[in-house]
Design a protein around this motif. Structure first.
Motif, mmCIF file in Angstrom:
data_model
loop_
_atom_site.group_PDB
_atom_site.id
_atom_site.type_symbol
_atom_site.label_atom_id
_atom_site.label_comp_id
_atom_site.label_asym_id
_atom_site.label_seq_id
_atom_site.Cartn_x
_atom_site.Cartn_y
_atom_site.Cartn_z
ATOM 1 N N ASP A 11 0.921 -1.259 -0.059
ATOM 2 C CA ASP A 11 -0.058 -0.108 0.030
ATOM 3 C C ASP A 11 0.924 1.156 0.063
ATOM 4 O OD1 ASP A 11 -2.627 -1.489 -0.055
ATOM 5 O OD2 ASP A 11 -2.398 -1.531 2.362
ATOM 6 N N PHE A 12 0.866 2.108 -1.086
ATOM 7 C CA PHE A 12 1.528 3.205 -1.329
ATOM 8 C C PHE A 12 0.934 4.442 -0.840
ATOM 9 C CE2 PHE A 12 4.049 0.231 -3.499
ATOM 10 C CZ PHE A 12 5.177 0.419 -3.404
ATOM 11 N N ARG A 13 -0.546 4.436 -0.502
ATOM 12 C CA ARG A 13 -1.421 5.348 -0.016
ATOM 13 C C ARG A 13 -1.948 4.990 1.253
ATOM 14 N NH1 ARG A 13 -4.080 8.420 -3.957
ATOM 15 N NH2 ARG A 13 -5.769 8.417 -2.511
ATOM 16 N N ARG A 14 -2.013 5.917 2.150
ATOM 17 C CA ARG A 14 -2.296 5.583 3.377
ATOM 18 C C ARG A 14 -3.848 5.768 3.616
ATOM 19 N NH1 ARG A 14 -0.149 3.805 8.019
ATOM 20 N NH2 ARG A 14 1.612 5.058 7.531
ATOM 21 N N PHE A 15 -4.283 6.803 2.679
ATOM 22 C CA PHE A 15 -5.930 6.850 2.693
ATOM 23 C C PHE A 15 -6.513 6.283 1.435
ATOM 24 C CE2 PHE A 15 -3.488 10.756 4.850
ATOM 25 C CZ PHE A 15 -4.303 10.811 6.034
ATOM 26 N N LEU A 24 -15.488 10.127 5.066
ATOM 27 C CA LEU A 24 -15.755 9.451 6.349
ATOM 28 C C LEU A 24 -14.249 9.561 7.211
ATOM 29 C CD1 LEU A 24 -17.374 6.077 5.530
ATOM 30 C CD2 LEU A 24 -18.309 8.126 6.715
ATOM 31 N N VAL A 25 -13.248 9.566 6.550
ATOM 32 C CA VAL A 25 -11.836 9.687 7.311
ATOM 33 C C VAL A 25 -11.914 10.999 7.664
ATOM 34 C CG1 VAL A 25 -9.383 9.705 7.273
ATOM 35 C CG2 VAL A 25 -10.630 7.834 6.326
ATOM 36 N N PRO A 193 -10.184 -0.614 9.756
ATOM 37 C CA PRO A 193 -10.901 0.211 8.967
ATOM 38 C C PRO A 193 -10.219 1.483 8.358
ATOM 39 C CG PRO A 193 -11.565 0.350 11.178
ATOM 40 C CD PRO A 193 -10.446 -0.707 11.140
ATOM 41 N N LEU A 194 -10.774 1.908 7.066
ATOM 42 C CA LEU A 194 -10.658 3.516 6.948
ATOM 43 C C LEU A 194 -9.131 3.613 6.215
ATOM 44 C CD1 LEU A 194 -12.215 5.501 9.566
ATOM 45 C CD2 LEU A 194 -13.212 4.744 7.387
#
Length: 416
Positions: A11-15, A24-25, A193-194
């Motif tokens: 995963d290179f993106r946190r969000f 939602l975040v 989650p998220l």
């Protein structure tokens, strides 16, 4: 695996990319920040309790409950499947805290094979090694550790780096499988989650703060039956067999991607220019159309070719691009194409591109010229014909230049 498949392992993106989840975040962020600050305060007490109490079932039970308050829950499937006589557990690697959570289920030691030493190594729950540098010396030290009675079992991660746990396992190093026999594989799934579980460029401390930020992170542990090395089986073949067993249990692929491959992928992604837009709008479709026809993805060439195409819509894009690579100037390319308008090679290129006529005429990159620059009659003498050709070329050049100046102006520094 292909490049796209390799990237799916990390995963290179946190969000999240999804707009609704990202909203939602953002709505959760104030709650998450407050929760993180509260958990930092509680986490200090968890650390003090774990240091004060001796290793025992009561200590593991209390720390497990307190870790649940910190948002780190651990669940195990069929606890009776764990073999208490096994001296080596082999587990896939997902987060920086896998060894801490597994240590809440059973006493086990994980050596620190790289990174910080001293207090930080001890505080993170690693066993600091004092052997000579090198993999052979480390393997000899751990082999003696496994043969010593009364020591906790070893917990090793032969992938030697983390993945997101959703696509595949990194290739297993062979040296852990030569330490002792039998070996018990441990399948680890981690859900959150998220947000992503981890990103390659993030430190363990930053990952801990994100763990405190999210509502919870759940570790699912499955104990597989112990496996022994078969007679005549090489160490690498044994490692591959364990990797296949864990991959089947987790429902992912057993890949040949190594820790070095991950490091190279991280390096490529770090130097990749950022994308200004994630959507697929008319602009991105147009740029894709241009890149496909030009045979290049250089933004400067594509931009200049678009300008030339606006002035000379009848000239194929690949012909424009070839000249722009040589001249690096819009004005010079327009002049060259006008000078070569009577050249047979250019005429052949235009004819070869006629199959794309309908697509080009309907695209936003073309227009129908309003000037009819055609000689009224065929001159009798060569001199008159040459003058007629020169006049048409001059008129066409002036017409093209006026349209270029009208659309783009004269102050275009990057075209000179």
């Amino acid at each position: 695996m292909e490049s796209r498949g390799i990237q799916d392992m990390f995963d290179f993106r946190r969000f999240p990319k999804d707009g609704l989840l990202l909203l939602l975040v953002l709505l959760y962020a104030p709650v998450g920040v407050c929760l993180m600050l509260l958990r930092i305060f509680i986490g200090v007490h968890v650390f003090l309790v774990s240091c004060a109490l001796p290793e025992s079932f009561i200590r593991r039970f209390l720390v497990r409950i307190m870790c649940s308050v910190l948002g780190m829950h651990v669940r195990q499937k069929d606890p009776l499947s764990r073999d208490k006589n096994t001296k080596l557990y082999i587990c896939n690697h997902v987060t920086e805290f896998d060894h801490n959570l597994l240590n809440l289920l059973t006493p086990c030691s994980t050596p620190q094979t790289g990174g910080s030493t001293g207090f930080v190594c001890w505080a993170r729950g690693f066993m600091e090694m004092h052997s000579a540098p090198g993999q052979t010396a480390l393997a000899d030290t751990l082999q003696r550790y496994c043969s010593t009675d009364g020591t906790p079992a070893l917990l090793l991660f032969p992938e030697e780096d983390t993945t997101n746990g959703r696509a595949g396992l990194l290739k297993f190093s062979s040296w852990p499988f030569s330490l002792t026999d039998p070996i018990q594989p441990v399948a680890l799934r981690v859900t959150r989650p998220l947000l992503a579980l981890s990103t390659p460029d993030s430190s363990w401390l930053m990952e801990l703060l994100w763990t405190f930020f999210v509502p919870c992170t759940v570790y699912h542990v499955s104990w597989l039956p112990p496996v022994s090395r078969q007679e005549g089986e090489s160490v690498q073949a044994f490692a591959s067999r364990i990797q296949e067993l864990l991959a089947r249990e987790l429902g992912v692929a057993a890949t040949q991607v190594t820790k070095s491959d991950k490091a190279e992928l991280i390096k490529r992604n770090r130097h990749r220019p950022p994308q200004t837009s994630t959507g697929v709008g008319p602009g991105s479709i147009a740029r894709g159309f241009m890149a496909q026809n030009l045979g290049t993805e250089e933004p400067r060439i594509i931009r200049m070719a678009q300008q030339v195409k606006d002035v000379l819509p009848h000239v194929p894009l690949n012909v424009i691009a070839r000249d722009l690579v040589k001249t690096n100037c819009v004005d010079t390319t327009i002049t060259n194409l006008l000078e070569l308008s009577e050249d047979p090679a250019l005429e052949a290129s235009v004819a070869g591109a006629s199959s794309f006529g309908s697509a080009v005429n309907s695209s936003p990159f073309s227009y129908e010229p309003t000037a009819k620059l055609v000689a009224k009659s065929f001159a009798k003498s060569p001199t008159d014909r040459h003058m007629s050709l020169q006049e048409r070329k001059d008129a066409l050049y002036n017409y093209a230049r006026s349209r270029y100046i009208e659309k783009y102006g004269l102050d275009k520094e990057d075209e000179h």
